[in-house]
Each structure stands twice: as C-alpha cells, then as structure tokens.
Design a protein around this motif. Structure first.
Motif, PDB file in Angstrom:
ATOM      1  N   LEU A 163      28.545 -19.576   1.674  1.00  0.00           N
ATOM      2  CA  LEU A 163      28.070 -18.341   1.070  1.00  0.00           C
ATOM      3  C   LEU A 163      29.216 -17.334   0.992  1.00  0.00           C
ATOM      4  N   SER A 164      29.209 -16.543  -0.060  1.00  0.00           N
ATOM      5  CA  SER A 164      30.202 -15.482  -0.228  1.00  0.00           C
ATOM      6  C   SER A 164      29.494 -14.172  -0.520  1.00  0.00           C
ATOM      7  N   CYS A 165      30.109 -13.090  -0.097  1.00  0.00           N
ATOM      8  CA  CYS A 165      29.563 -11.766  -0.381  1.00  0.00           C
ATOM      9  C   CYS A 165      30.731 -10.817  -0.562  1.00  0.00           C
ATOM     10  N   VAL A 166      30.754 -10.146  -1.683  1.00  0.00           N
ATOM     11  CA  VAL A 166      31.825  -9.196  -1.959  1.00  0.00           C
ATOM     12  C   VAL A 166      31.233  -7.804  -2.126  1.00  0.00           C
ATOM     13  N   ALA A 167      31.896  -6.832  -1.540  1.00  0.00           N
ATOM     14  CA  ALA A 167      31.458  -5.445  -1.638  1.00  0.00           C
ATOM     15  C   ALA A 167      32.264  -4.722  -2.698  1.00  0.00           C
ATOM     16  N   SER A 168      31.610  -3.860  -3.424  1.00  0.00           N
ATOM     17  CA  SER A 168      32.302  -3.064  -4.437  1.00  0.00           C
ATOM     18  C   SER A 168      31.815  -1.630  -4.362  1.00  0.00           C
ATOM     19  N   GLY A 169      32.624  -0.754  -4.896  1.00  0.00           N
ATOM     20  CA  GLY A 169      32.299   0.662  -4.864  1.00  0.00           C
ATOM     21  C   GLY A 169      33.542   1.453  -4.542  1.00  0.00           C
ATOM     22  N   SER A 170      33.342   2.708  -4.201  1.00  0.00           N
ATOM     23  CA  SER A 170      34.484   3.544  -3.887  1.00  0.00           C
ATOM     24  C   SER A 170      34.160   4.452  -2.707  1.00  0.00           C
ATOM     25  N   SER A 171      35.218   4.992  -2.135  1.00  0.00           N
ATOM     26  CA  SER A 171      35.101   5.980  -1.062  1.00  0.00           C
ATOM     27  C   SER A 171      34.318   5.470   0.131  1.00  0.00           C
ATOM     28  N   PHE A 172      34.678   4.290   0.579  1.00  0.00           N
ATOM     29  CA  PHE A 172      34.063   3.791   1.788  1.00  0.00           C
ATOM     30  C   PHE A 172      35.077   2.961   2.578  1.00  0.00           C
ATOM     31  N   VAL A 173      34.806   2.844   3.861  1.00  0.00           N
ATOM     32  CA  VAL A 173      35.569   1.988   4.757  1.00  0.00           C
ATOM     33  C   VAL A 173      34.589   1.029   5.410  1.00  0.00           C
ATOM     34  N   MET A 174      34.906  -0.239   5.343  1.00  0.00           N
ATOM     35  CA  MET A 174      34.010  -1.246   5.882  1.00  0.00           C
ATOM     36  C   MET A 174      34.154  -1.338   7.398  1.00  0.00           C
ATOM     37  N   ASN A 175      33.032  -1.223   8.095  1.00  0.00           N
ATOM     38  CA  ASN A 175      33.035  -1.456   9.541  1.00  0.00           C
ATOM     39  C   ASN A 175      32.773  -2.919   9.862  1.00  0.00           C
ATOM     40  N   SER A 176      31.736  -3.463   9.247  1.00  0.00           N
ATOM     41  CA  SER A 176      31.379  -4.859   9.495  1.00  0.00           C
ATOM     42  C   SER A 176      30.536  -5.380   8.349  1.00  0.00           C
ATOM     43  N   MET A 177      30.587  -6.693   8.199  1.00  0.00           N
ATOM     44  CA  MET A 177      29.734  -7.376   7.228  1.00  0.00           C
ATOM     45  C   MET A 177      29.092  -8.549   7.937  1.00  0.00           C
ATOM     46  N   GLY A 178      27.942  -8.955   7.468  1.00  0.00           N
ATOM     47  CA  GLY A 178      27.277 -10.066   8.118  1.00  0.00           C
ATOM     48  C   GLY A 178      26.232 -10.700   7.244  1.00  0.00           C
ATOM     49  N   TRP A 179      25.620 -11.711   7.802  1.00  0.00           N
ATOM     50  CA  TRP A 179      24.570 -12.459   7.117  1.00  0.00           C
ATOM     51  C   TRP A 179      23.305 -12.475   7.964  1.00  0.00           C
ATOM     52  N   TYR A 180      22.205 -12.169   7.331  1.00  0.00           N
ATOM     53  CA  TYR A 180      20.879 -12.289   7.902  1.00  0.00           C
ATOM     54  C   TYR A 180      20.149 -13.384   7.130  1.00  0.00           C
ATOM     55  N   ARG A 181      19.092 -13.897   7.728  1.00  0.00           N
ATOM     56  CA  ARG A 181      18.264 -14.845   7.004  1.00  0.00           C
ATOM     57  C   ARG A 181      16.791 -14.616   7.334  1.00  0.00           C
ATOM     58  N   GLN A 182      15.949 -14.975   6.385  1.00  0.00           N
ATOM     59  CA  GLN A 182      14.513 -14.847   6.568  1.00  0.00           C
ATOM     60  C   GLN A 182      13.852 -16.138   6.142  1.00  0.00           C
ATOM     61  N   PRO A 183      13.476 -16.963   7.104  1.00  0.00           N
ATOM     62  CA  PRO A 183      12.760 -18.196   6.775  1.00  0.00           C
ATOM     63  C   PRO A 183      11.371 -17.870   6.239  1.00  0.00           C
ATOM     64  N   PRO A 184      10.754 -18.798   5.534  1.00  0.00           N
ATOM     65  CA  PRO A 184       9.416 -18.549   4.999  1.00  0.00           C
ATOM     66  C   PRO A 184       8.432 -18.180   6.112  1.00  0.00           C
ATOM     67  N   GLY A 185       7.758 -17.070   5.949  1.00  0.00           N
ATOM     68  CA  GLY A 185       6.740 -16.650   6.907  1.00  0.00           C
ATOM     69  C   GLY A 185       7.265 -16.092   8.210  1.00  0.00           C
ATOM     70  N   LYS A 186       8.580 -15.889   8.298  1.00  0.00           N
ATOM     71  CA  LYS A 186       9.152 -15.394   9.547  1.00  0.00           C
ATOM     72  C   LYS A 186       9.922 -14.111   9.307  1.00  0.00           C
ATOM     73  N   GLN A 187      10.320 -13.486  10.413  1.00  0.00           N
ATOM     74  CA  GLN A 187      11.060 -12.241  10.310  1.00  0.00           C
ATOM     75  C   GLN A 187      12.541 -12.501  10.018  1.00  0.00           C
ATOM     76  N   ARG A 188      13.155 -11.495   9.482  1.00  0.00           N
ATOM     77  CA  ARG A 188      14.590 -11.584   9.207  1.00  0.00           C
ATOM     78  C   ARG A 188      15.359 -11.540  10.518  1.00  0.00           C
ATOM     79  N   GLU A 189      16.415 -12.357  10.609  1.00  0.00           N
ATOM     80  CA  GLU A 189      17.239 -12.375  11.814  1.00  0.00           C
ATOM     81  C   GLU A 189      18.714 -12.356  11.442  1.00  0.00           C
ATOM     82  N   LEU A 190      19.515 -11.803  12.344  1.00  0.00           N
ATOM     83  CA  LEU A 190      20.963 -11.812  12.160  1.00  0.00           C
ATOM     84  C   LEU A 190      21.492 -13.203  12.449  1.00  0.00           C
TER      85      LEU A 190
END
Length: 122
Positions: free
Chosen positions: A19-46
């Motif tokens: 998986l890839s994820c790219v951030a775009s925009g202006s005037s920001f500094v990235m602290n952290s990036m991550g991936w969460y997932r949500q299985p069918p019928g379940k809560q989202r988790e880191l």
C-alpha cells in the motif's frame, strides 16, 4: 492536506501487497503517517505508524509480516504486507498527523485518506 492511498486488491493467503499513501497540500509539517484497517463488522484499528525520523509501531498481529516505511521528503508512507492471512481482510485507511503552519500559532490536525480494500482469500 489530502491523502491519496493506493495498492489494495485481492490476493491469496500467503501472498503480498504494498500500500502507498502520499500527502499533498501546503503549509504543513508531517509528524507521523500510518495505516488503520477496519474489517467487516469490526472497529477500526491502528495497524502501523511511521513518525518523522523513522520511529515505527506495529499492532502485534502484523509484527514480522508487515513493514511500514516512509519517505519524509516525498511525504509518502508505504505498507509492505507479506504472508497475508484471511483475517487481514479489511478496508485500509491512511492517516496523518500534521502541524499546520499557516498562522503564527501552528496547530496539530489529523487527516484521513480514502480507504483501499484488501481482500485475502483462503
């Protein structure tokens, strides 16, 4: 700030996806990036996170199988998923914690990308 995720799909158990994820925009500094997932019928988790400077964190269920990496210059984060299992099936979301620097009083904000579906067949 916008996050664009890609790389989901259908794979057999034992297979791999990246998986890839790219951030775009202006005037920001990235602290952290991550991936969460949500299985069918379940809560989202880191699943995994990558902080500026390289500190990483994984949920126990993916340790040894998933690897998160980032490119601070490109404001991009990757999730290499190996030895996939049916229980990894979920919608995966990219997330970012940034500092908005448009004002004299910078502040933190969280952003979410659109989900990408990962389906692992047995």
């Amino acid at each position: 700030v916008q996050l664009q995720a890609s790389g989901g799909g259908l794979v057999q158990a034992g297979g791999s996806l990246r998986l890839s994820c790219v951030a775009s925009g202006s005037s920001f500094v990235m602290n952290s990036m991550g991936w969460y997932r949500q299985p069918p019928g379940k809560q989202r988790e880191l699943v995994a996170s990558h902080a500026r400077g390289g500190l990483t964190h994984y949920v126990d269920s993916v340790k040894g199988r998933f690897t998160i990496s980032g490119d601070d210059a490109k404001v991009t984060v990757y999730l290499q998923m190996n030895d996939l299992k049916p229980e990894d099936t979920a919608v995966y979301y990219c997330a970012a914690n940034v500092v908005i620097t448009t004002s004299e009083d910078p502040y933190e904000r969280n952003y979410w990308g659109q989900g990408t579906l990962v389906t692992v067949s047995s």
